[in-house]
Design a protein around this motif. Structure first.
Motif, short mmCIF file in Angstrom:
data_model
loop_
_atom_site.label_atom_id
_atom_site.label_comp_id
_atom_site.label_asym_id
_atom_site.label_seq_id
_atom_site.Cartn_x
_atom_site.Cartn_y
_atom_site.Cartn_z
N ALA A 1 21.12 32.64 35.64
CA ALA A 1 20.22 31.50 35.44
C ALA A 1 18.85 32.03 35.04
CB ALA A 1 20.13 30.66 36.71
N PHE A 2 18.09 31.22 34.31
CA PHE A 2 16.77 31.64 33.84
C PHE A 2 15.96 30.42 33.47
CE2 PHE A 2 19.83 31.85 30.37
CZ PHE A 2 19.26 31.00 29.44
N THR A 3 14.68 30.61 33.29
CA THR A 3 13.82 29.60 32.70
C THR A 3 13.28 30.14 31.38
OG1 THR A 3 11.92 30.44 33.95
CG2 THR A 3 13.13 28.58 34.91
N LEU A 4 12.93 29.24 30.49
CA LEU A 4 12.39 29.68 29.20
C LEU A 4 10.92 30.02 29.28
CD1 LEU A 4 14.25 27.15 26.86
CD2 LEU A 4 14.84 29.52 27.37
N SER A 5 10.24 29.54 30.33
CA SER A 5 8.85 29.93 30.60
C SER A 5 8.58 29.68 32.08
CB SER A 5 7.86 29.15 29.73
OG SER A 5 7.70 27.83 30.23
N ASP A 6 7.50 30.29 32.60
CA ASP A 6 7.17 30.13 34.01
C ASP A 6 6.63 28.73 34.33
OD1 ASP A 6 7.96 32.67 34.71
OD2 ASP A 6 6.00 33.56 34.28
N ASP B 1 14.64 39.45 37.38
CA ASP B 1 15.63 38.38 37.33
C ASP B 1 15.21 37.19 38.17
OD1 ASP B 1 17.38 39.64 35.60
OD2 ASP B 1 18.41 40.71 37.20
N ARG B 2 13.90 36.96 38.28
CA ARG B 2 13.42 35.87 39.10
C ARG B 2 13.66 34.52 38.43
NH1 ARG B 2 9.05 37.39 36.04
NH2 ARG B 2 7.69 35.74 35.25
#
Length: 536
Positions: free
Chosen positions: A429-434, A397-398
């Motif tokens: 919350a999240f990102t779609l890519s690093d 979950d980073r």
């Protein structure tokens, strides 16, 4: 004969009437006492049952409602030369993709053991999922044939147990622990805890591979009495410690402090108190326990990694453990103070994934910058602050923005702390890519008649707080209806929310997305607003 079985056999002869396990079970706090002689005899009977139905080295699923029955079945596997896998009882209909099914198929387990209480659910599960090749066996009321037991030493597998933790049914990964590693781990923990024969060992029993090692094998291999609270027991750990004058215990901070009787519980008997599931500064955690009466030197950090079934004791200063904080994407060591993944190595960290050699090498023999000695990845995000390791949650979950790691728990704490009647109980919350330069926040909101009144202002407040207080830029804020973010088990994860978001399956009430994120995922049912507030 492996060492743990040999110790139990010797204790059954030399101290047959000593209590090995004292389980507190049920809301009425019924106690079940099992002596070393009884435990040894039951384990041999279960070993005989297993050897009649499966070859030595077979994997065996343990599906017991009773902690006491699970303990006997687990030891019966070790006596019989089988490889135990503990799992929660599969309850309910429609469980074709259940966790237990995924484990059985991944481990190719021909046997599932159960007790009387779990038998209806286990039989129903096996019929629903069509697991006709799995033999379900009852471990209670067995024939008294313990004297017929023979030690399968020459055929016994090197694998002692397999632990499946917190993974989805369609991609199960079992961590294997061999007998040599298990014995070494028990010896090191015994030394760290200064555990002595005859000690009273207490804790709230859990059914994972970690629970079987810490709450059963560790105290029993030293000739202690394990005073264990089962999952449905009403007593709190503090009350349990005071009632039984426990010498050594392991439990989470809430377990030590949550029960009302714990307010005045006498914890002075504790010589050593391992604390699980803590966050922030351990000095503060230890202080909270000391204020409840624990001796000043008793509280000790005792962390269970997200993806390893064994504890990390007294980090960062603990003996025999080498550790590094590493960026989980680049595999480079982090700068001081940065958040990264905790990597560890040592004599008691020899693992592999069952049947997955390539994944085993990547996870349990990871190299910093692709060189040097191999480390085990823990799956946990940490940082080093003022000489203490601070845990920031699970790697799964980073938040990774421009390849920098942020604490998801810290971000969510800021969102929950906003004073708004519109905010619901769940957010992530999240990102779609690093490589993204900003995150997407998704939060449940209470929106009468699905109107958007007040939501643009709330989105702006979230953006400002995250940017100013933790330096997290946002590429989007998405508000959804209450109850949208949990899976079928009532669990909220960033990974699952990202999947639902990109598949346009969230029940969106209002959203603000930057143009790139909108191109990746656009919900035609939502009212879409640019970050600056221009309605479309």
């Amino acid at each position: 004969m492996n060492r743990i079985v040999r110790v139990l056999r010797d204790l059954a002869v030399t101290e047959p009437h000593r209590t090995a396990i004292r389980f507190t079970e049920g809301s009425s706090d019924t106690e079940r006492l099992i002596t070393y002689a009884q435990l040894d005899r039951d384990a041999r009977a279960i070993a005989n049952l297993l050897q009649r139905h499966a070859a030595v080295g077979s994997r065996v699923l343990l599906l017991h409602s009773s902690g006491a029955e699970l303990a006997k079945a687990f030891l019966g596997c070790l006596y019989g030369g089988m490889v135990p896998i503990s799992a929660k009882v599969p309850v309910g209909a429609g469980s074709h993709l259940s966790w237990a099914t995924g484990v059985v198929l991944d481990a190719d387990a021909p046997i599932a053991l159960h007790d009387v209480a779990s038998m209806p659910d286990v039989i129903s599960w096996s019929h629903q999922d069509g697991l006709t090749r799995v033999t379900c066996l009852l471990t209670e009321d067995l024939p008294d044939d313990a004297d017929l037991w023979t030690d399968p030493e020459t055929e016994a597998p090197t694998t002692a147990l397999i632990s499946y933790r917190g993974l989805r049914a369609h991609e199960p990964r079992g961590v294997t622990i061999d007998h040599e590693t298990l014995e070494r781990l028990c010896a090191q923990l015994t030394e760290s805890m200064a555990l002595r024969a005859g000690d009273r060992f207490g804790g709230a029993f859990c059914r994972s591979g970690f629970g079987l090692i810490i709450y059963l094998l560790l105290p029993l291999s030293k000739g202690c009495t394990a005073f264990l609270l089962d999952e449905d027991a009403s007593a709190g750990l503090a009350e349990h410690v005071a009632r039984h004058r426990i010498d050594v215990s392991v439990g989470s901070l809430p377990q030590y402090l949550s029960h009302p009787a714990g307010d005045g519980a006498d914890l002075t008997s504790l010589r050593w108190a391992g604390v699980l599931d803590w966050s922030g500064s351990f000095r503060e955690v230890a202080g909270a326990l000391v204020r409840r009466g624990a001796p000043a030197g008793a509280p000790t950090p005792f962390h269970i990694p997200s993806q390893l079934p064994v504890p990390l004791v007294d980090l960062p200063a603990g003996p025999r453990i080498q550790w590094r904080i590493v960026h989980p994407v680049t595999s480079r060591e982090c700068e001081p103070g940065d958040i990264g993944e905790l990597w560890v190595r040592g004599d008691s960290f020899k693992f592999s994934y069952w049947g997955k050699a390539q994944e085993s090498a990547a996870f349990f023999d990871a190299r910093i910058d692709g060189a040097g000695p191999g480390y085990c990845r823990t799956g946990d995000l940490v940082s080093l602050q003022d000489g203490e390791l601070v845990f920031h949650g699970a790697l799964a979950d980073r938040l990774c923005i421009r390849k920098r790691i942020y604490s998801l728990s810290g971000v969510l704490a800021l969102i929950r702390g906003l004073d708004s009647p519109l905010l619901g109980s769940a957010a992530t919350a999240f990102t779609l890519s690093d490589d993204d330069d900003g995150a997407i926040v998704v939060s449940e909101v209470f929106s009468p008649s699905r109107g958007t009144a007040g939501l643009p202002e709330l989105a702006l407040e979230i953006r400002r707080n995250l940017q100013m207080k933790v330096g997290v830029a946002l590429n989007g804020v998405v508000f959804v209806s209450p109850g949208s973010l949990q899976d079928h088990r009532g669990v909220l994860t960033a990974a699952l929310t990202r999947e639902l978001f990109t598949a346009t399956l969230l029940d969106v009430v209002y959203e603000e997305l930057d143009p790139i994120s909108r191109l990746r995922c656009w919900s035609p049912s939502a009212r879409i607003v640019d970050p600056v507030g221009a309605q479309r």
